[in-house]
Motif scaffolding. Structure first.
Motif, short mmCIF file in Angstrom:
data_model
loop_
_atom_site.label_atom_id
_atom_site.label_comp_id
_atom_site.label_asym_id
_atom_site.label_seq_id
_atom_site.Cartn_x
_atom_site.Cartn_y
_atom_site.Cartn_z
N ARG A 47 31.62 4.89 -8.59
CA ARG A 47 32.08 6.06 -7.83
C ARG A 47 33.20 6.78 -8.59
O ARG A 47 33.23 8.00 -8.67
CB ARG A 47 32.57 5.61 -6.46
CG ARG A 47 33.22 6.68 -5.59
CD ARG A 47 32.24 7.61 -4.96
NE ARG A 47 32.89 8.44 -3.95
CZ ARG A 47 32.32 9.45 -3.34
NH1 ARG A 47 31.07 9.77 -3.61
NH2 ARG A 47 32.96 10.15 -2.43
N SER A 58 27.67 11.53 -7.15
CA SER A 58 28.70 10.72 -6.48
C SER A 58 28.34 10.38 -5.05
O SER A 58 28.63 9.28 -4.58
CB SER A 58 30.04 11.47 -6.51
OG SER A 58 29.91 12.75 -5.90
N THR A 59 27.68 11.27 -4.34
CA THR A 59 27.35 11.04 -2.93
C THR A 59 26.47 9.81 -2.76
O THR A 59 26.59 9.07 -1.78
CB THR A 59 26.64 12.27 -2.34
OG1 THR A 59 27.49 13.41 -2.48
CG2 THR A 59 26.36 12.06 -0.86
N LEU A 62 28.07 6.50 -1.81
CA LEU A 62 28.48 6.28 -0.42
C LEU A 62 27.37 5.56 0.33
O LEU A 62 27.61 4.61 1.08
CB LEU A 62 28.80 7.61 0.26
CG LEU A 62 30.01 8.38 -0.28
CD1 LEU A 62 30.07 9.77 0.34
CD2 LEU A 62 31.29 7.63 -0.01
N ASP A 82 38.06 6.72 -4.01
CA ASP A 82 38.29 8.17 -3.96
C ASP A 82 39.77 8.49 -4.07
O ASP A 82 40.16 9.44 -4.77
CB ASP A 82 37.73 8.74 -2.66
CG ASP A 82 36.21 8.83 -2.68
OD1 ASP A 82 35.61 8.48 -3.71
OD2 ASP A 82 35.64 9.26 -1.66
N THR A 134 34.01 18.41 0.89
CA THR A 134 32.65 18.78 0.49
C THR A 134 32.20 17.92 -0.69
O THR A 134 32.98 17.13 -1.24
CB THR A 134 32.58 20.25 0.08
OG1 THR A 134 33.31 20.44 -1.16
CG2 THR A 134 33.19 21.17 1.14
N GLY A 135 30.97 18.10 -1.10
CA GLY A 135 30.44 17.37 -2.25
C GLY A 135 31.02 17.82 -3.57
O GLY A 135 30.71 17.24 -4.62
N SER A 165 35.68 12.32 5.68
CA SER A 165 34.36 12.60 5.10
C SER A 165 33.61 11.38 4.59
O SER A 165 32.38 11.38 4.55
CB SER A 165 34.52 13.60 3.94
OG SER A 165 35.31 13.06 2.89
N ASP A 166 34.30 10.31 4.20
CA ASP A 166 33.60 9.14 3.64
C ASP A 166 32.85 8.30 4.68
O ASP A 166 31.69 7.91 4.44
CB ASP A 166 34.58 8.26 2.86
CG ASP A 166 34.89 8.82 1.48
OD1 ASP A 166 34.27 9.83 1.11
OD2 ASP A 166 35.74 8.25 0.78
N LEU A 169 28.92 9.06 5.81
CA LEU A 169 27.85 8.81 4.83
C LEU A 169 27.69 7.32 4.54
O LEU A 169 26.57 6.85 4.32
CB LEU A 169 28.14 9.59 3.55
CG LEU A 169 27.99 11.10 3.67
CD1 LEU A 169 28.51 11.81 2.44
CD2 LEU A 169 26.53 11.47 3.91
#
Length: 210
Positions: A47, A58-59, A62, A82, A134-135, A165-166, A169
């Motif tokens: 990551r 990167s997504t 998750l 992160d 965001t991504g 946000s983490d 996902l």
């Protein structure tokens, strides 16, 4: 670059599915658990590399963290990664400037980074936090560093964005394969909220540019 990220993400997803089909989820998890601390460390490093080098997906990590490590360990792993590596990107940009960053991430990625500098992010905590959710958070971390934003202003925005946000996902990766309705429901609601936040942020970003 976007195509490369999507291809990388698709390849990673394909490998995960292959492993699940070949070995089954539980045996695969047992093998991961047998690695002990090195399993979360490995995912955290993957990551992190995808943050420092934004050409990598990167997504997908998750989802991978949720699938292989479970929700709690997966969230802890990616949140720590992160926080560490986004700050690393911030300090690289802040300490060394545009030319070294451009050599590190490439010309196309640098163009994306430069596009965020037009928004005067250092003066807009809401937009800074929204974009970090965001991504494109890896590009944004570099952009905020280049803008001269003080760390004490960047850090709260980063912490808030990561904490919000983490988990959805990671929960998606854990919930689908565990069959956990509560976790899956949380994941869907969280992703829906992130989508709304991203839409609002994009509109704010466009207004700032105009």
């Amino acid at each position: 670059m976007t195509i490369l990220k999507w291809m990388g993400g698709a390849m990673l997803a394909a490998l995960i599915l292959y492993g699940l089909n070949q070995y089954g989820l539980e045996p695969l998890r047992e093998q991961i658990k047998s690695l002990g601390v090195f399993a979360p460390l490995g995912i955290a490093l993957l990551r992190g590399v995808s943050i420092i080098l934004p050409i990598l997906p990167s997504t997908a990590y998750l989802l991978l963290a949720g699938t292989l490590l479970g929700f709690k360990t997966g969230v802890a792993t990616v949140v720590i990664a992160d926080l560490l590596f986004c700050q690393a990107a911030f300090f690289i940009a802040r300490s060394y400037g545009r030319k070294p960053v451009k050599k590190l991430i490439g010309e196309q990625a640098m163009e994306r980074v430069e596009s965020f500098n037009k928004n005067q992010l250092e003066d807009n905590l809401f937009m800074m936090t929204g974009l970090l959710m965001t991504g494109l958070f890896d590009f944004v971390s570099y952009a905020i560093g280049l803008s001269g934003t003080p760390w004490r202003r960047f850090a709260p925005a980063l912490i808030l964005s990561v904490v919000i946000s983490d988990p959805p996902l990671v929960a998606l990766g854990a919930g689908i394969l565990e069959g956990g309705k509560v976790i899956l429901g949380f994941a869907i609601l969280g992703i829906f909220g992130l989508a709304i936040t991203r839409l609002i942020t994009q509109r704010s970003q466009k207004s700032a540019i105009d």
